[in-house]
Design a protein around this motif. Structure first.
Motif, PDB file in Angstrom:
ATOM      1  N   TYR A   1       0.800  -1.220   0.000  1.00  0.00           N
ATOM      2  CA  TYR A   1       0.000   0.000   0.000  1.00  0.00           C
ATOM      3  C   TYR A   1       0.832   1.270   0.000  1.00  0.00           C
ATOM      4  N   LEU A   2       2.151   1.157   0.038  1.00  0.00           N
ATOM      5  CA  LEU A   2       2.994   2.332  -0.104  1.00  0.00           C
ATOM      6  C   LEU A   2       3.084   2.784  -1.558  1.00  0.00           C
ATOM      7  N   ASN A   3       3.046   1.834  -2.489  1.00  0.00           N
ATOM      8  CA  ASN A   3       3.158   2.192  -3.907  1.00  0.00           C
ATOM      9  C   ASN A   3       2.085   1.544  -4.777  1.00  0.00           C
TER      10      ASN A   3
ATOM     11  N   TYR B   1      -7.360   1.136  -9.158  1.00  0.00           N
ATOM     12  CA  TYR B   1      -8.688   0.512  -9.101  1.00  0.00           C
ATOM     13  C   TYR B   1      -8.782  -0.569  -8.035  1.00  0.00           C
ATOM     14  N   ASN B   2      -7.679  -1.242  -7.747  1.00  0.00           N
ATOM     15  CA  ASN B   2      -7.684  -2.342  -6.791  1.00  0.00           C
ATOM     16  C   ASN B   2      -7.185  -1.880  -5.433  1.00  0.00           C
ATOM     17  N   GLY B   3      -7.420  -2.704  -4.431  1.00  0.00           N
ATOM     18  CA  GLY B   3      -6.929  -2.415  -3.090  1.00  0.00           C
ATOM     19  C   GLY B   3      -8.025  -1.903  -2.172  1.00  0.00           C
ATOM     20  N   ALA B   4      -7.793  -2.059  -0.870  1.00  0.00           N
ATOM     21  CA  ALA B   4      -8.793  -1.640   0.118  1.00  0.00           C
ATOM     22  C   ALA B   4      -9.068  -0.154   0.058  1.00  0.00           C
ATOM     23  N   ALA B   5      -8.096   0.648  -0.378  1.00  0.00           N
ATOM     24  CA  ALA B   5      -8.283   2.100  -0.504  1.00  0.00           C
ATOM     25  C   ALA B   5      -8.528   2.514  -1.944  1.00  0.00           C
ATOM     26  N   GLY B   6      -8.732   1.527  -2.839  1.00  0.00           N
ATOM     27  CA  GLY B   6      -8.809   1.807  -4.263  1.00  0.00           C
ATOM     28  C   GLY B   6     -10.160   2.308  -4.732  1.00  0.00           C
ATOM     29  N   ILE B   7     -10.198   2.636  -6.020  1.00  0.00           N
ATOM     30  CA  ILE B   7     -11.383   3.226  -6.638  1.00  0.00           C
ATOM     31  C   ILE B   7     -12.595   2.300  -6.521  1.00  0.00           C
TER      32      ILE B   7
ATOM     33  N   PRO C   1     -30.031 -15.502  -3.111  1.00  0.00           N
ATOM     34  CA  PRO C   1     -28.880 -15.266  -2.234  1.00  0.00           C
ATOM     35  C   PRO C   1     -28.010 -14.123  -2.756  1.00  0.00           C
ATOM     36  N   VAL C   2     -27.639 -13.220  -1.861  1.00  0.00           N
ATOM     37  CA  VAL C   2     -26.876 -12.037  -2.254  1.00  0.00           C
ATOM     38  C   VAL C   2     -25.446 -12.437  -2.624  1.00  0.00           C
ATOM     39  N   SER C   3     -24.997 -11.932  -3.769  1.00  0.00           N
ATOM     40  CA  SER C   3     -23.640 -12.203  -4.253  1.00  0.00           C
ATOM     41  C   SER C   3     -22.842 -10.908  -4.235  1.00  0.00           C
ATOM     42  N   THR C   4     -21.659 -10.942  -3.655  1.00  0.00           N
ATOM     43  CA  THR C   4     -20.778  -9.772  -3.645  1.00  0.00           C
ATOM     44  C   THR C   4     -19.355 -10.212  -3.959  1.00  0.00           C
ATOM     45  N   ALA C   5     -18.580  -9.301  -4.508  1.00  0.00           N
ATOM     46  CA  ALA C   5     -17.173  -9.573  -4.776  1.00  0.00           C
ATOM     47  C   ALA C   5     -16.402  -9.611  -3.463  1.00  0.00           C
ATOM     48  N   THR C   6     -15.377 -10.434  -3.404  1.00  0.00           N
ATOM     49  CA  THR C   6     -14.555 -10.533  -2.201  1.00  0.00           C
ATOM     50  C   THR C   6     -13.915  -9.184  -1.891  1.00  0.00           C
ATOM     51  N   PRO C   7     -14.049  -8.683  -0.675  1.00  0.00           N
ATOM     52  CA  PRO C   7     -13.427  -7.397  -0.328  1.00  0.00           C
ATOM     53  C   PRO C   7     -11.916  -7.442  -0.515  1.00  0.00           C
ATOM     54  N   HIS C   8     -11.368  -6.362  -1.005  1.00  0.00           N
ATOM     55  CA  HIS C   8      -9.923  -6.328  -1.225  1.00  0.00           C
ATOM     56  C   HIS C   8      -9.147  -6.319   0.075  1.00  0.00           C
ATOM     57  N   SER C   9      -9.809  -5.941   1.177  1.00  0.00           N
ATOM     58  CA  SER C   9      -9.130  -6.032   2.467  1.00  0.00           C
ATOM     59  C   SER C   9      -8.845  -7.482   2.834  1.00  0.00           C
ATOM     60  N   GLU C  10      -9.572  -8.408   2.233  1.00  0.00           N
ATOM     61  CA  GLU C  10      -9.314  -9.833   2.428  1.00  0.00           C
ATOM     62  C   GLU C  10      -8.523 -10.426   1.264  1.00  0.00           C
ATOM     63  N   LEU C  11      -8.818  -9.938   0.059  1.00  0.00           N
ATOM     64  CA  LEU C  11      -8.262 -10.558  -1.145  1.00  0.00           C
ATOM     65  C   LEU C  11      -6.767 -10.285  -1.302  1.00  0.00           C
TER      66      LEU C  11
END
Length: 674
Positions: free
Chosen positions: A368-370, A494-500, A574-584
Motif C-alpha cells: 500500500y505504499l506504492n 482501481y484495486n486495493g482496500a483504498a482503491g477506486i 442469495p446475495v452475491s458480492t465480490a470478495t473485499p480487497h481487504s481480504e483478497l
C-alpha cells in the motif's frame, strides 16, 4: 405550450397541437442528458429568422446548435439550448431541445480544454528566473492552483527527469556525498533545487545539445482548479464538494509532459492541461469516481453527487399516483463490473484484472505504499517479488457473470527511473513515469554547426506527443514533494482496500450482481414533476424503491402517459458480492519464516566442485510455496528444507574486493502474519 428564443425574446410560431416528447436519462446508466426528440417547426419567416435561415443552401453560416431558448406550459418553465438539425423551404425546420444535463453536457462537446485558458499565463512570471523560483516555491504544496513533483518523461527514446529535484552546490554541481563541513560533519554548502535551474547539456542522437536554464521544469495544475475554470468558462459556478473537502483530493493534480513550459519566460496555462475536450475531462471524474455533475440551469451552479450517497439517501418522489396500469418487469442476468482506464503505463506483467492476478498468484498482496502487487519468496532469507504495477483494471473475472464495462478516458502512470541522472542526488529511486514528453515552446541549439545536427534537432523538436488526462496525488517531504497514486485512506488505483472500486464503485457492482432489473411503468406526470423530478435520485412506487433509468414525458398537445424505465434496487437472495480487497490482497492468516539450519563458507575449490564457476555471481533461487495451513501451524516443525548456494563480493578492511561463496541449509517454519 410556448417556446421562446431568449436571444431575441420572441416566441416561435408553432403548428396547433405541437407536442414535445422528452427523455430525461439517469447519467449513471446513460451517456447523454435530457433532450427532446426532434420536432418540426413551421418554416415561417419569423421561425427562419430566429433559427438563422437554415433552409437556405447558400447560407454560409454553420447550423445553429446553441440557441438559448425556454419552454413554458402552465407552471412549467425550463431554460434550454436549441439545436437546428435540418430544414426544408416552405415546409419545416427540424430542431431539438436540450435541458438540464443535456444542455450542460452538449455545450462541452467538441470544445478543446485549451480554449478555457486561451493565451493566459501564470501571474507574476515574466522571466525564466522568476519561473524557476516560482516553480520551486510549489514544493511546499500550499498553492491552491498548482503543484509540482519530480517525474520521468521519455524524449528521443531516452528517459529524462522532469522537475528533477537534486542536492547541489553553489555552482549547480551535484553534491558529492563525501564532502562535509569538518566542524559539524554536515554537508557543506549544499542546497536543494532543480537540476535544470542551471545550463545543461544532453545528448540527442549522439550529438550534444545545449540547454539553457528552465528546461524540464513544469508545474502541474490542481484538478479542482481546472474543474472550476472549466465550469466558469461555460457560465457555471462549481459548488464545493467531496473533492474540495477530503484529503488528498483537495490537492489532486493533473500532470503534464511539457518539457519546455517556461523557457520563454512565461508559462501558458494551456500547456499545462490535458489534450482533450471539455466533456472528456468531465467523463474522467464521472467514470473514475462514480459521480455526476448536476447543473441548476436557473442558478447556473453545478454540484457533485456520488452514486454511493444516492443509495443511502431517502427517495425524492413517490410516483404511485402517476402510475397508469400495471408495470412490467424484465429480469436482467447478473453482471459484474469491469473498471479500467483507456491506457496504463506499466513496467511489469499485465493482467486483465485483480481476479486473474490472484488466481495466478494466490499469495499476492498489495504494497500500500506504492500500490504494486507483490509476493514473498524464500531463499536463505525472505525476498519480495514485484508481480505487477498497481495500475491494472478492476475485474473479479467471475465466469458465471456477464461483464458491465466502464472505461475511464484517462491514463495511469507507473514508477520508473531517470538513467540520465547520477546516483548522488535526490532523484535516485523510482518516480512517476508519465510517458512521452513534448516540446512546445522552443528550438534547441546544438554544439555542432552542421546540417545533419540541425536536422536531428528539428526531428527531436517536431515530436509533439499528446498528454492524456492523468491524475496524481502529492506526497509532501521535507524539502521536495513526490508524486503518488496511493494515500493512507484513498488510492487512484482501481484495486486495493483504498482503491477506486472499494471506495466508489462497490455499491454499484453489488446492484449489478443482485438487482437492477428493468421495470417499465406508464406514468402521467404533472408539470412540477416534469420540471424538477431528478433522474439520478431514487424514487418509490407502490412501496418499492427504484432508480430511474430513463424518464419520459410530453409537453404541449394532449397529455398522454409515456413509458418510464426504472431499475430495481432490492438485493435479491442469495446475495452475491465480490470478495473485499481487504481480504483478497492483504497478507493475513499464516506465513513462513526462514530458519537457517546450517551455513558454511566454501573455498573456491569447493565452490567449483559443487558445479559452479569461480567468481560467478550466483543468487539463490527463491521458492514460493503456498502459505501454511492452520494444521501445519498447530503441528509446528519445519517444511521445505533445502540447500542453497550463493556468492557475493565482499571487501576487506582495506576496501579490496574478494569473492565469498556459501552453502546454506534452510527450512521454513509456520508463523502468524504480523
Amino acid at each position: 405550450m410556448k417556446i421562446t428564443n431568449l436571444t431575441t425574446g420572441q416566441a416561435y410560431q408553432l403548428t396547433p397541437g405541437t407536442q414535445l416528447e422528452i427523455e430525461r436519462p439517469n447519467l449513471f446508466f446513460n451517456d447523454y442528458g435530457e433532450q427532446s426528440y426532434p420536432v418540426d417547426l413551421p418554416d415561417t419567416d419569423l421561425n427562419r429568422a430566429l433559427c438563422g435561415y437554415p433552409d437556405m443552401p447558400s447560407n454560409r453560416q454553420k447550423p445553429q446548435t446553441d440557441i438559448p431558448a425556454a419552454i413554458s406550459e402552465g407552471d412549467y418553465y425550463m431554460p434550454c439550448r436549441q439545436a437546428v438539425l435540418g430544414a426544408k423551404r416552405k415546409e419545416k425546420i427540424t430542431t431539438s431541445f436540450y435541458m438540464n444535463e443535456g444542455s450542460f453536457l452538449s455545450r462541452m462537446q467538441q470544445v478543446p480544454l485549451v480554449d478555457v485558458f486561451g493565451d493566459e499565463t501564470v501571474p507574476g512570471v515574466s522571466t525564466v528566473e522568476e519561473g524557476i523560483e516560482w516553480c520551486w516555491s510549489l514544493m511546499t504544496d500550499e498553492d491552491p492552483h498548482f503543484g509540482i513533483f519530480p517525474a520521468i518523461v521519455q524524449l528521443d527514446g531516452v528517459r529524462r527527469g522532469l522537475n528533477a529535484a537534486v542536492m547541489m552546490d553553489e555552482e549547480g554541481n551535484l553534491f558529492e556525498w563525501g564532502r562535509r563541513d569538518p566542524s559539524t560533519g554536515l554537508p557543506e554548502g549544499i542546497s536543494y533545487g532543480f537540476w535544470n535551474a542551471f545550463p545543461r547539456r544532453e545528448t540527442v542522437d549522439s550529438r550534444l545539445v545545449q540547454l539553457s536554464p528552465g528546461y524540464y521544469i513544469t508545474p502541474f495544475i490542481r484538478a479542482n482548479y481546472l474543474l472550476q475554470r472549466l465550469f466558469a468558462y461555460f457560465g457555471y459556478t462549481l459548488q464545493e464538494s467531496f473533492f474540495d473537502e477530503t484529503k488528498p483530493f483537495d490537492k489532486m493534480l493533473f500532470v503534464n509532459n511539457t518539457a519546455d513550459a517556461l523557457v520563454n519566460g512565461t508559462i501558458l496555462l494551456a500547456h499545462l492541461v490535458p489534450d482533450c475536450y471539455c466533456n472528456t475531462l468531465i467523463d474522467v471524474f464521472r467514470k473514475k469516481f462514480c459521480c455526476e455533475f448536476v447543473p441548476d440551469e436557473t442558478a447556473h451552479t453545478v454540484r457533485v453527487e456520488f452514486f454511493k450517497d444516492i443509495l443511502v439517501d431517502a427517495p425524492s418522489d413517490d410516483l404511485t399516483g402517476c402510475l397508469v396500469g400495471y408495470p412490467e418487469i424484465n429480469f436482467q442476468e447478473p453482471r459484474q463490473l469491469k473498471l479500467s482506464s483507456d491506457s496504463s503505463l506499466t513496467e511489469g506483467e499485465s493482467f486483465e484484472g485483480g481476479g486473474e492476478l490472484k488466481r495466478k498468484y494466490p499469495d499476492a498482496y498489495i504494497n500500500y505504499l506504492n500500490g504494486q502487487f507483490e509476493r514473498v519468496g524464500y531463499t536463505n532469507t525472505e525476498v519480495v517479488e514485484v508481480l505487477s504495477d498497481g495500475n491494472i483494471p478492476y475485474y473479479a473475472g467471475d465466469p458465471d457473470l456477464e461483464d458491465y464495462e466502464v472505461n475511464v478516458p484517462d491514463s495511469q502512470f507507473c514508477y520508473g527511473r531517470d538513467p540520465s541522472l547520477g546516483e548522488d542526488l535526490v532523484m535516485t529511486g523510482s518516480y512517476p513515469y508519465i510517458g512521452d514528453g513534448r516540446m512546445l515552446n522552443s528550438v534547441l541549439e546544438g554544439d555542432f554547426d552542421t546540417e545533419a545536427a540541425e536536422a536531428d534537432l528539428e526531428e527531436f523538436e517536431s515530436s509533439e506527443h499528446k498528454q492524456d488526462p492523468m491524475l496524481a496525488f502529492t506526497n509532501p517531504r521535507t524539502y521536495y514533494n513526490t508524486g503518488t497514486h496511493t494515500w493512507a485512506t484513498y488510492s487512484l488505483l482501481y484495486n486495493g482496500a483504498a482503491g477506486i472500486y472499494e471506495k466508489f464503485w462497490r455499491d454499484f457492482d453489488n446492484l449489478l450482481r443482485n438487482a437492477l432489473h428493468q421495470v417499465t411503468a406508464s406514468l402521467l406526470l404533472d408539470n412540477e414533476q416534469k420540471r424538477s423530478l431528478p433522474a439520478h435520485r431514487k424514487v418509490t412506487m407502490d412501496g418499492s424503491e427504484y432508480l430511474v433509468n430513463i424518464l419520459r414525458y410530453t409537453l404541449g398537445g394532449n397529455q398522454v402517459p409515456l413509458d418510464t424505465d426504472l431499475l430495481t434496487t432490492l438485493m435479491q437472495e442469495p446475495v452475491s458480492t465480490a470478495t473485499p480487497h481487504s481480504e483478497l490482497f492483504t497478507r493475513q492468516g499464516y506465513t513462513w519464516k526462514v530458519r537457517v539450519d546450517s551455513s558454511e563458507s566454501l573455498t573456491e575449490g569447493q565452490w567449483v566442485a559443487a558445479g559452479y564457476t569461480a567468481q560467478q555471481a550466483v543468487t539463490a533461487q527463491a521458492i514460493y510455496p503456498p502459505p501454511p495451513t492452520e494444521a501445519q501451524y498447530e503441528a509446528g516443525g519445519s517444511y521445505h528444507t533445502r540447500t542453497v548456494y550463493y556468492s557475493l563480493v565482499r571487501y576487506d578492511d582495506r576496501s579490496n574486493p574478494y569473492w565469498s561463496y556459501r552453502k546454506t541449509t534452510v527450512s521454513l517454519v509456520p508463523a502468524v502474519v504480523e
